[in-house]
Each structure stands twice: as C-alpha cells, then as structure tokens.
Write a protein that holds these residues in place. Structure first.
Motif, PDB file in Angstrom:
ATOM      1  N   ARG A  96       0.225  -1.199  -0.352  1.00 12.26           N
ATOM      2  CA  ARG A  96      -0.042  -0.396   0.192  1.00 12.26           C
ATOM      3  C   ARG A  96       0.401   1.257  -0.267  1.00 12.26           C
ATOM      4  O   ARG A  96      -0.024   2.589   0.007  1.00 12.26           O
ATOM      5  CB  ARG A  96      -0.615  -0.407   0.973  1.00 12.26           C
ATOM      6  N   ALA A  97       2.061   0.946   0.494  1.00  8.84           N
ATOM      7  CA  ALA A  97       2.751   2.061   0.780  1.00  8.84           C
ATOM      8  C   ALA A  97       3.463   2.841  -1.133  1.00  8.84           C
ATOM      9  O   ALA A  97       4.371   3.577  -1.211  1.00  8.84           O
ATOM     10  CB  ALA A  97       4.406   2.288   1.080  1.00  8.84           C
ATOM     11  N   ASN A  98       3.185   2.002  -1.538  1.00 12.15           N
ATOM     12  CA  ASN A  98       4.037   1.685  -3.381  1.00 12.15           C
ATOM     13  C   ASN A  98       3.368   3.178  -4.128  1.00 12.15           C
ATOM     14  O   ASN A  98       4.421   3.724  -4.834  1.00 12.15           O
ATOM     15  CB  ASN A  98       4.213   0.290  -4.407  1.00 12.15           C
ATOM     16  N   THR A  99       1.494   3.046  -3.903  1.00 11.24           N
ATOM     17  CA  THR A  99       1.324   3.882  -4.820  1.00 11.24           C
ATOM     18  C   THR A  99       1.510   5.173  -4.004  1.00 11.24           C
ATOM     19  O   THR A  99       1.521   6.326  -4.246  1.00 11.24           O
ATOM     20  CB  THR A  99       0.118   3.574  -5.062  1.00 11.24           C
ATOM     21  N   ARG A 100       1.788   5.367  -2.883  1.00 10.80           N
ATOM     22  CA  ARG A 100       1.760   6.523  -1.698  1.00 10.80           C
ATOM     23  C   ARG A 100       3.253   7.189  -1.963  1.00 10.80           C
ATOM     24  O   ARG A 100       3.629   8.802  -2.470  1.00 10.80           O
ATOM     25  CB  ARG A 100       1.551   6.599  -0.569  1.00 10.80           C
ATOM     26  N   THR A 101       3.949   6.430  -2.723  1.00  8.68           N
ATOM     27  CA  THR A 101       5.401   6.763  -2.483  1.00  8.68           C
ATOM     28  C   THR A 101       5.665   7.029  -3.850  1.00  8.68           C
ATOM     29  O   THR A 101       5.998   8.368  -4.495  1.00  8.68           O
ATOM     30  CB  THR A 101       6.297   5.821  -2.747  1.00  8.68           C
ATOM     31  N   ALA A 102       4.358   6.717  -4.969  1.00 11.78           N
ATOM     32  CA  ALA A 102       5.069   6.749  -6.681  1.00 11.78           C
ATOM     33  C   ALA A 102       4.217   8.686  -6.641  1.00 11.78           C
ATOM     34  O   ALA A 102       4.610   9.725  -7.119  1.00 11.78           O
ATOM     35  CB  ALA A 102       4.232   6.420  -7.670  1.00 11.78           C
ATOM     36  N   TYR A 103       3.014   8.730  -5.608  1.00  8.79           N
ATOM     37  CA  TYR A 103       2.524   9.759  -5.905  1.00  8.79           C
ATOM     38  C   TYR A 103       3.625  11.259  -4.954  1.00  8.79           C
ATOM     39  O   TYR A 103       3.291  12.320  -5.304  1.00  8.79           O
ATOM     40  CB  TYR A 103       0.906  10.165  -4.870  1.00  8.79           C
ATOM     41  N   ALA A 104       3.981  10.206  -4.013  1.00  6.22           N
ATOM     42  CA  ALA A 104       4.921  11.437  -3.198  1.00  6.22           C
ATOM     43  C   ALA A 104       6.278  11.777  -4.054  1.00  6.22           C
ATOM     44  O   ALA A 104       6.186  13.299  -3.750  1.00  6.22           O
ATOM     45  CB  ALA A 104       5.246  10.995  -2.025  1.00  6.22           C
ATOM     46  N   ALA A 105       6.145  11.242  -5.233  1.00  8.54           N
ATOM     47  CA  ALA A 105       7.695  10.869  -5.998  1.00  8.54           C
ATOM     48  C   ALA A 105       7.319  12.814  -6.863  1.00  8.54           C
ATOM     49  O   ALA A 105       8.325  13.234  -7.422  1.00  8.54           O
ATOM     50  CB  ALA A 105       8.290  10.165  -6.626  1.00  8.54           C
ATOM     51  N   GLU A 106       6.016  12.117  -6.709  1.00  8.13           N
ATOM     52  CA  GLU A 106       4.974  14.164  -8.060  1.00  8.13           C
ATOM     53  C   GLU A 106       5.570  15.524  -7.878  1.00  8.13           C
ATOM     54  O   GLU A 106       5.801  15.895  -8.334  1.00  8.13           O
ATOM     55  CB  GLU A 106       4.025  13.542  -8.593  1.00  8.13           C
ATOM     56  N   GLU A 107       5.708  15.452  -5.609  1.00  4.98           N
ATOM     57  CA  GLU A 107       6.081  16.409  -5.248  1.00  4.98           C
ATOM     58  C   GLU A 107       7.397  16.867  -4.831  1.00  4.98           C
ATOM     59  O   GLU A 107       8.738  17.339  -4.967  1.00  4.98           O
ATOM     60  CB  GLU A 107       5.435  16.205  -3.784  1.00  4.98           C
ATOM     61  N   SER A 108       8.577  15.672  -4.295  1.00  3.14           N
ATOM     62  CA  SER A 108      10.023  15.420  -3.835  1.00  3.14           C
ATOM     63  C   SER A 108       9.713  14.878  -4.114  1.00  3.14           C
ATOM     64  O   SER A 108       9.331  13.665  -3.302  1.00  3.14           O
ATOM     65  CB  SER A 108      10.640  16.505  -3.388  1.00  3.14           C
ATOM     66  N   VAL A 109      12.047  14.192  -3.850  1.00  2.00           N
ATOM     67  CA  VAL A 109      12.185  12.802  -3.864  1.00  2.00           C
ATOM     68  C   VAL A 109      12.797  12.385  -2.473  1.00  2.00           C
ATOM     69  O   VAL A 109      12.569  11.943  -1.736  1.00  2.00           O
ATOM     70  CB  VAL A 109      13.809  12.777  -4.023  1.00  2.00           C
ATOM     71  N   ALA A 110      12.738  13.752  -1.586  1.00  2.00           N
ATOM     72  CA  ALA A 110      11.807  13.688   0.353  1.00  2.00           C
ATOM     73  C   ALA A 110      11.461  12.761   0.804  1.00  2.00           C
ATOM     74  O   ALA A 110      11.157  12.246   1.553  1.00  2.00           O
ATOM     75  CB  ALA A 110      12.491  14.694   0.203  1.00  2.00           C
ATOM     76  N   LYS A 111      10.436  13.661  -0.347  1.00  3.08           N
ATOM     77  CA  LYS A 111       8.546  13.224   0.544  1.00  3.08           C
ATOM     78  C   LYS A 111       8.783  11.219   0.399  1.00  3.08           C
ATOM     79  O   LYS A 111       8.247  10.706   1.109  1.00  3.08           O
ATOM     80  CB  LYS A 111       7.823  13.662   0.697  1.00  3.08           C
ATOM     81  N   ALA A 112       9.147  11.042  -1.148  1.00  5.56           N
ATOM     82  CA  ALA A 112       8.623   9.889  -1.249  1.00  5.56           C
ATOM     83  C   ALA A 112      10.210   8.760  -0.712  1.00  5.56           C
ATOM     84  O   ALA A 112       9.161   7.850   0.180  1.00  5.56           O
ATOM     85  CB  ALA A 112       9.614   9.681  -3.092  1.00  5.56           C
ATOM     86  N   LEU A 113      11.658   9.418   0.344  1.00  2.00           N
ATOM     87  CA  LEU A 113      12.144   8.482   0.778  1.00  2.00           C
ATOM     88  C   LEU A 113      11.571   8.560   1.999  1.00  2.00           C
ATOM     89  O   LEU A 113      11.215   7.453   2.797  1.00  2.00           O
ATOM     90  CB  LEU A 113      13.098   9.836   1.475  1.00  2.00           C
TER      91      LEU A 113
END
Length: 706
Positions: free
Chosen positions: A102-119
């Motif tokens: 479930r974290a995968n899609t949340r990480t992908a969506y966060a990566a639209e904003e920044s790599v820091a948020k995705a990490l």
C-alpha cells in the motif's frame, strides 16, 4: 534477579510493536494518488496476498508434520516452540508486506512532489517491517526463555530446557527458508520473463503496462524482497540472540560458570536479550535521522540513521557490561570488545558490499564497460567481481572471530575450564554475532524501503506519470539495491558467527553426553562429513537456480504467447492477461520451494542419527562453503543489477544500446543469484545447525542404544 532483568526484553519488544503500528498507520494515511494508480496497486496487493496465503497453507501442513515428529522424538514443548517461531515469523512478514503493498502508490504519488517526501514514506514503510520482525522475534524468544530457562534452579535443567527453546529458532528458520526460496523463485521468474521478452525482444521500457509480466514482477518484489527478506532476518536475528544464551547455559552445565545465581552465570544468560532490547530502542531513535533534501545524496541519509543507531547501541552495551563488571570477580567489560568486533566487522562488510555493488564505484563501472562487447564479457566480469568480493568479508569475519575470542578469554581470566574443555572465549564470538545484528530493525528498514521504491517506479511507469517521477523513484531504487546487498552482508556474516557458536554448543553437549566423542581430522567419517557438508550449499544453489530457470521458461513462453496472440497490446488497444503470469509465478514457486526446504531439515537429522561426529564435520563443511557462496552470489547479482542501471542512466550509450542489452542479460543471470540462491544460504547454514542442536537428545538416545 535474572528473571526480573530479562523482562526488559519483552517490554522493549512491545514498544517496538507499538511503534511499528504507529508507522504503519501513518503510511496508510498518506495520499494514495488518483484512481488509475490505485487500481494498479490493488492488483499488486491482491497478487501478493494470494501468493502469501497459498504459501502459508503449505507451510501449515509442513509445520504440523514436523511438530508431530518433534513432539514424539523430543518433547511436546519443543514442538509448541517450533510452531510459535514459525507463526511469529510469518506474522511479521505478512504485516510488513501488507504495509509495503500500500505504500508503493503513496510513494509514487509523493515522488511527484519531491524525492524527500517519497523517501519518508518508503522508509517508514520499511521500518514498519523492521520493527515488526525484530519485536516479534524478541518477544517470542524472550518469553520462552523466561518461562523455561531464566528462572530454573540448576544448569543441568537449564540445559535441558534451552533445548526446547531451540525449537523456536528451528521454526523461524524453517519458515524463513521456505519464504526466501518461494518468494525468490516467484519474483525472479517474473523478473526474467519481463526483462528478456519485454525489454530485450520487444524493446519496451521496464514496467511498461503492455508487458504481461509486469504485475507479477511487482508482486514478486513484495513476496521476495519484503516478506522473504523479513523472514530471513527474523531467523538470523533469533539465532544471534539464542546462540550466546545456549553457549552460556552449556558452559554452566559443564561447570565453567560455577553455580546458578553467581553474578557471571546470571549476566551471561540474560545479556544477549538485553543487547537486543536496546537495539529496538536505538533503531527507533535512528528513524529520526533519516531525512534528506532535493538534490542530496540519498545513501547518506540512510547511513546517518544506521550509524546513529549503532553509536547509541554501543553506549547502551557499554553500560550493560560496566554494570556487570562492577559485580563480578572477572572482567566482563572486555566483552564490549567482543561485541564491537561484531559491530565493526558488520559495518565494514556493509561498506565492502557497497563498494562492489554500488554504481558509484569501479567494480560496477567495469561490468558496464565490459557490456560494450556483449553479454559474455558482462557475465565474465560479473562473476569475477562476485568472487573477488568474498575476500574482504571472509577476512573480516576471521578477524572478528579472533578478536571476539581473545576479548572473551580476557573477560573471564578467573574461570578455569576443565582439561580438554571448550574455551570460554567462544562466548565472546557468540556475542559478536549478537552485536552485529543488534540493530536489525533499522537494518531491515533501510533494506525494505527498496522494494517499495521499485514498486513505486513501476506504478509511475504504468500510470503514465511524468518522466521526472520515474527518475526520482529510480534514484531511490538504485540506493535500495545497494542497501539490500548490505543487509544481506550483515545476515550472512552473523549467520557464520552464530553457526560457529551453535556448533561449539553441539560439540560440547555431545562431548559431555557421549563417551569418547571427538571431532578429529583423522576420523574418516568426519572427513566424509566435511566433504558432504561442503557439497550441500552447491546442491541447494543448483536446486534453487534450476527452479528459477524452469519457472522463468514458462513465464517467457506465456509473455511471448500474449504478444503473439492478443492483438493490439503494443498499440495500447488491448490489456494483457496479467493474472496468467501471476498464476505461473505462484504455482511454480509453491511447487519448487518444497524440496530444498525439506532436504535442509532431513539431511542433518539422518546424518546425526547415523553418526553424531560425522554430523559435526558436515556442519563445518556446510558453514564454510555456504558463507562463500552466499557472499559471491549476492554481490555478483547486486553488481550486475546496478551495472544495468548505470548504463540506463546514460553511460555507454544508455537505454536501448547494445551495451544495455548485454547488461540486461547479465542482470537476468544475477537475479536468482542475489534474490533466490544467495540470500538463502545463510538461512540454510543456520537451519541445519539449529536442527542439529535441537535433535541432539535423539542422537544421544540412539547412541545409548547402540
């Protein structure tokens, strides 16, 4: 006093479980993105859950059969402990995978904003897994020790009861082996099919939605690199805690520590769980140091958390030994040196692994350069790199053994062992393994975030997100490949140290119970055992590699069939039949995982029933070649993978070049190396050793009848 101090372990484990619950709920509250991304993530969730449930059904049958054998041949309590270890290992893996998928899609969506948020999202998902694994392992093991060992009045009874607790470790190791092998076969069958047909033959990007194997590939990242990896480190962590406890109890039964209730005896049996308890708290503290900014080096953020946790853990361990030293006639403060030997060796092995596997260094660049002349030279260079990478880790393990042994002997200068007895310094070697894996929670967290980032990249590709999103997830994934290799290095090295300690316990127990029991190189049965043991890791690697090959063959044929028969796939006019590829991976993994797992349990028991001394030689041979093969295969696979990514980043012609096609072939060869056979070796070592130790009462009873 022993029992009261030991309660620190389950309390810290419960704190870890609560923190894992908090982190998991925080991850699930993040924005999962638009419906298209969620639909892709849902297919991955369903595939992963279906495989895990099917795998667990088979494991239930296997564990019931083994538990019945244990109950009859050993004791009902040993059988219950065996089942407990298996259940907690499976539960930790399921929780980690539930959050990761479930974290995968949340990480992908966060990566639209920044790599820091995705990490931030992917790492907290990984640490959910890490804390679940460490906390469940410590909770189950410490409660069994409190109930059966710590409160017992005599060392002889302790020694008898700790044999029952060994059932817990056996259950954890059995589940780990099946989870690693089954998950590894699943993920690599899908990965090979997706790469060879999609990327090489069809010329489409990785994780392209037109590729029928892409959903199975993403499912495999979770069942292999999350659930499988978690079960792997669950058993390594359990073994690293239990090995010094078993050794301390064995030494006590042989009269080395004097009577129960003496200061040294009390501390020696509880210190391992206290060190592990501190490690859970320090891993939680390390979480807050993992943060980064756009453009910063990601591996530095992850290393910062790991090093902070390690630094605080060293201080905590120093306090434990300082308190022991103040009450003892010996000098147990020297045991801090033993633990440091393990910690330092683990960190240096991690740095060595990083050097050989990271695309920032020469070995990976050399593989990439060799790709310009085709797949053959890529594979030759990769094999050379993997073989070369074994030298420093093995030397570090050797130095750690010598250093920990020396410090252990200096810690107990007033303890005189019986003539011909085992040196007490080996207790220090066992504690070195405990130190090496004391921060298992954050080690897993740094590892398990990688598959989440990899899945996020796949979802970004399939959902048609902007190119910069995929670049951000790829940067996370590339670092994740290296951190995964580092975590495998820790697990492999600790398995070697733990296996040595368990081997010493086996030898001491047999020497004490069987007249004229000796392990000597002049005995032809022992020599035969060494050669047979040295062969087993190669046989195991052959079985698991062959299983991946057969499953991948079926996957390649299915992907080719769909490209050939389903009109409109390449033009995005028809959707591939993803479920058929998922079914191939699932069925192949479940069918192929049984034989290697069963052999790892049956062979040591059969040899031990025939001749316990021969089993001692068998274990020595298996540990030596198993460690070498594990390091070689894991590092070669990691180097091949990052050489491919290095070329995809623009080197040597970039994507679509001849060098890239050669690197994809090398990476395909390396996939089962690093994700199936290699990481299974340390489980194989631990499982065969702990099975041998658990079944010693049966071996002794058989010898008494002869």
């Amino acid at each position: 006093m022993t029992v009261q101090v030991a309660w620190m372990a389950p309390i810290c484990a419960l704190i870890g479980i609560c923190m894992a619950g908090y982190l998991g709920s925080w991850v699930l509250k993040q924005d999962p993105g638009p419906e298209k991304m969620n639909n892709i993530s849902l297919k991955i969730q369903q595939g992963a859950k279906a495989f895990l449930m099917s795998e667990y059904k088979l494991l239930v049958i296997f564990m019931v059969i083994v538990a019945i054998v244990m109950a009859v041949a050993l004791s009902p309590i040993t059988a219950v402990a065996f089942v407990t270890g298996g259940i907690l290992s499976a539960l930790a893996g399921y929780i980690g995978m539930h959050v990761a998928t479930r974290a995968n899609t949340r990480t992908a969506y966060a990566a639209e904003e920044s790599v820091a948020k995705a990490l931030n999202i992917s790492f907290k998902s990984g640490l959910t897994m890490g804390l679940s694994v460490a906390s469940f392992a410590l909770l189950g093991l410490s409660l069994w020790l409190i109930m059966l060992v710590f409160g017992v009045d005599t060392f002889e009874l302790m020694h008898e009861h700790v044999g029952m607790v060994e059932g817990f470790a056996t259950g954890a190791s059995a589940v780990a082996l099946f989870a690693r092998v089954g998950g590894g076969i699943y993920t690599k069958a899908a990965d090979v099919g997706a790469d060879l047909v999609g990327k090489v033959e069809a010329g489409i990007p990785e994780d392209d939605p037109r590729n029928p194997a892409t959903i199975a590939d993403n499912v495999g990242d979770n069942v292999g690199d999350v659930a499988g990896m978690g079960a792997d480190l669950f058993e390594s962590y359990t073994g690293s805690i239990l090995a010094p406890t078993i050794l301390a109890v064995t030494f006590g039964a042989l009269g080395y520590f004097g009577g129960v209730g003496t200061v040294d005896a009390t501390w020696a049996i509880v210190v391992p769980v206290m060190i592990a308890a501190c490690g859970i708290i320090t891993s939680i503290i390390g979480l807050f140091a993992v943060r980064t900014k756009e453009g910063s080096e990601l591996h530095k953020a992850l290393n910062r958390g790991t090093y902070l946790a390690a630094g605080i853990e060293i201080i905590a361990i120093f306090v434990i030994f300082f308190m022991w030293n103040g009450q003892s006639d010996n000098q147990p403060i020297w045991l801090l040196g033993s633990v440091l030997c393990g910690l330092v060796a683990g960190l240096l092995i991690g740095k060595t692994t990083e050097y050989f596997c990271s695309d920032h260094y020469k070995p990976v660049h050399q593989i990439a350069e060799a790709s310009e002349t085709g797949p053959a030279t890529n594979i030759i260079q990769g094999l050379s790199t993997g073989m070369l990478s074994t030298i420093i880790p093995i030397l570090l393990v050797a130095f750690a053994i010598i250093g920990a042994y020396t410090c252990g002997n200096m810690a107990f200068p007033n303890i005189v062992t019986p003539e011909g007895g085992i040196a007490v310094g080996l207790f220090g070697v066992a504690l070195a393994a405990t130190g090496m894996l004391s921060n298992t929670a954050i080690t897993i967290g740094v590892d398990a975030y990688g598959p989440v980032a990899d899945n996020a990249g796949g979802i970004a590709e399939m959902a048609g997100l902007p190119e910069e999103v995929r670049e951000r997830t790829d940067s996370l994934d590339a670092v994740g490949n290296t951190t995964a290799a580092i975590a495998k290095g820790f697990a492999i090295a600790s398995a070697g140290l733990s296996a040595i300690s368990l081997f010493v316990s086996y030898q001491a127990t047999m020497h004490h119970s069987i007249p004229n029991f000796e392990l000597t190189l002049t005995d032809p049965l022992i020599i035969a055992g060494i050669f047979i043991g040295a062969m087993i890791p190669f046989m195991f690697a052959a079985l698991t590699m062959g299983a991946v090959s057969r499953a991948a063959h079926a996957m390649v044929e299915e992907v080719r069939r769909q490209f050939r028969e389903i009109k409109g796939i390449m033009e995005f006019k028809a959707e591939p039949e993803y479920d058929k590829c998922v079914a191939i991976s699932t069925n192949s993994a479940l069918r192929e995982m049984m034989l290697p797992g069963i052999l790892a349990i049956v062979i040591p028991v059969v040899i031990g029933c025939f001749n316990p001394a021969m089993l001692g030689g068998f274990l020595a041979g298996a540990v030596a070649t198993g460690m070498l093969l594990a390091i070689f295969m894991s590092n070669a696979g990691g180097a091949w993978d990052n050489a491919k990514k290095y070329i995809e980043g623009g080197a040597h012609g970039g994507k679509g070049s001849e060098a890239h096609k050669a690197a994809v072939v090398g990476d395909t060869v390396g996939d089962p190396f690093k994700d199936t056979s290699g990481p299974s070796m340390n489980i194989l070592i631990n499982l065969m050793t702990i099975v041998s130790l658990t079944f010693t009462p049966l071996f002794i009873a058989i010898q008494a009848m002869l």
